[in-house]
Design a protein around this motif. Structure first.
Motif, PDB file in Angstrom:
ATOM      1  N   LEU A 101       0.828  -1.199   0.000  1.00  0.00           N
ATOM      2  CA  LEU A 101       0.000   0.000   0.000  1.00  0.00           C
ATOM      3  C   LEU A 101       0.870   1.259   0.000  1.00  0.00           C
ATOM      4  CD1 LEU A 101      -2.991   0.656   0.013  1.00  0.00           C
ATOM      5  CD2 LEU A 101      -2.898   0.780   2.499  1.00  0.00           C
ATOM      6  N   GLU A 102       1.940   1.243   0.794  1.00  0.00           N
ATOM      7  CA  GLU A 102       2.852   2.388   0.834  1.00  0.00           C
ATOM      8  C   GLU A 102       3.488   2.614  -0.541  1.00  0.00           C
ATOM      9  OE1 GLU A 102       5.511   1.382   4.024  1.00  0.00           O
ATOM     10  OE2 GLU A 102       4.002   1.833   5.551  1.00  0.00           O
ATOM     11  N   LYS A 103       3.872   1.511  -1.214  1.00  0.00           N
ATOM     12  CA  LYS A 103       4.456   1.630  -2.559  1.00  0.00           C
ATOM     13  C   LYS A 103       3.434   2.208  -3.530  1.00  0.00           C
ATOM     14  CE  LYS A 103       7.852  -2.082  -2.152  1.00  0.00           C
ATOM     15  NZ  LYS A 103       8.223  -3.432  -2.581  1.00  0.00           N
ATOM     16  N   ALA A 104       2.186   1.750  -3.419  1.00  0.00           N
ATOM     17  CA  ALA A 104       1.126   2.250  -4.296  1.00  0.00           C
ATOM     18  C   ALA A 104       0.885   3.739  -4.041  1.00  0.00           C
ATOM     19  CB  ALA A 104      -0.159   1.456  -4.089  1.00  0.00           C
ATOM     20  N   GLU A 105       0.893   4.131  -2.759  1.00  0.00           N
ATOM     21  CA  GLU A 105       0.701   5.550  -2.424  1.00  0.00           C
ATOM     22  C   GLU A 105       1.825   6.394  -3.009  1.00  0.00           C
ATOM     23  OE1 GLU A 105       0.495   5.349   1.841  1.00  0.00           O
ATOM     24  OE2 GLU A 105      -1.674   5.150   1.848  1.00  0.00           O
ATOM     25  N   LYS A 106       3.051   5.880  -2.901  1.00  0.00           N
ATOM     26  CA  LYS A 106       4.214   6.597  -3.424  1.00  0.00           C
ATOM     27  C   LYS A 106       4.094   6.762  -4.949  1.00  0.00           C
ATOM     28  CE  LYS A 106       9.249   6.564  -3.205  1.00  0.00           C
ATOM     29  NZ  LYS A 106      10.434   5.839  -2.754  1.00  0.00           N
ATOM     30  N   LYS A 107       3.732   5.677  -5.627  1.00  0.00           N
ATOM     31  CA  LYS A 107       3.586   5.711  -7.088  1.00  0.00           C
ATOM     32  C   LYS A 107       2.464   6.677  -7.477  1.00  0.00           C
ATOM     33  CE  LYS A 107       3.861   2.890 -11.099  1.00  0.00           C
ATOM     34  NZ  LYS A 107       5.143   3.101 -11.687  1.00  0.00           N
ATOM     35  N   ASN A 108       1.384   6.651  -6.736  1.00  0.00           N
ATOM     36  CA  ASN A 108       0.261   7.557  -6.971  1.00  0.00           C
ATOM     37  C   ASN A 108       0.719   9.016  -6.863  1.00  0.00           C
ATOM     38  OD1 ASN A 108      -2.342   7.056  -7.758  1.00  0.00           O
ATOM     39  ND2 ASN A 108      -3.170   6.859  -5.709  1.00  0.00           N
ATOM     40  N   THR A 109       1.481   9.304  -5.822  1.00  0.00           N
ATOM     41  CA  THR A 109       1.988  10.659  -5.600  1.00  0.00           C
ATOM     42  C   THR A 109       2.901  11.088  -6.748  1.00  0.00           C
ATOM     43  OG1 THR A 109       1.863  10.319  -3.210  1.00  0.00           O
ATOM     44  CG2 THR A 109       3.240  12.129  -3.964  1.00  0.00           C
ATOM     45  N   GLU A 110       3.776  10.172  -7.166  1.00  0.00           N
ATOM     46  CA  GLU A 110       4.686  10.475  -8.285  1.00  0.00           C
ATOM     47  C   GLU A 110       3.895  10.763  -9.562  1.00  0.00           C
ATOM     48  OE1 GLU A 110       7.311   7.099  -8.563  1.00  0.00           O
ATOM     49  OE2 GLU A 110       8.280   7.566  -6.657  1.00  0.00           O
TER      50      GLU A 110
END
Length: 127
Positions: A101-110
């Protein structure tokens, strides 16, 4: 692409919530077994004290009761051991899902930053 990412993120978030619920449920069940074991242990100690008071007269019957309590405690301890294994698995799954989930949030932000940058470029080109 953004919509697909948001959908995947939502699915991961839902999986995390389910994993956390499973972990909490397992923990609650294990706590119940531990409480039951404490009760049985207490009963066993009471029977043991009673057996010591009566000497050999009522000892045979009390020893039978003690043997049953020992078997019950052993069974509960085995169940608790199994539950601890399940809890460890549930905790690992929850941690793994949190990482995803943290990786997905990071990718979303990018992607949001990249989208804003592209929008800014389009606005500047129009000027």
């Amino acid at each position: 692409q953004q919509a697909a990412l948001e959908k995947a993120y939502g699915a991961q978030k839902q999986a995390l919530v389910q994993a956390q619920k499973a972990e909490a449920s397992t923990r609650t069940a294990m706590e119940g077994l531990q409480a039951e074991l404490t009760t049985v242990r207490s009963q066993y100690e009471s029977v043991k004290k009673e057996a010591q008071k009566h000497g050999s007269a009522g000892a045979a019957r009390l020893k039978e009761v003690m043997a049953k309590k020992e078997a019950e405690m052993s069974g509960l301890e085995a169940k608790i051991g199994e539950m601890q294994g399940q809890l460890e698995k549930a905790e690992k799954k929850t941690a793994s899902l949190k990482t995803l989930l943290e990786k997905a949030e990071k990718k979303n932000t990018e992607l949001e930053r990249a989208l804003k940058f592209k929008e800014q470029e389009v606005v500047e080109e129009k000027k």
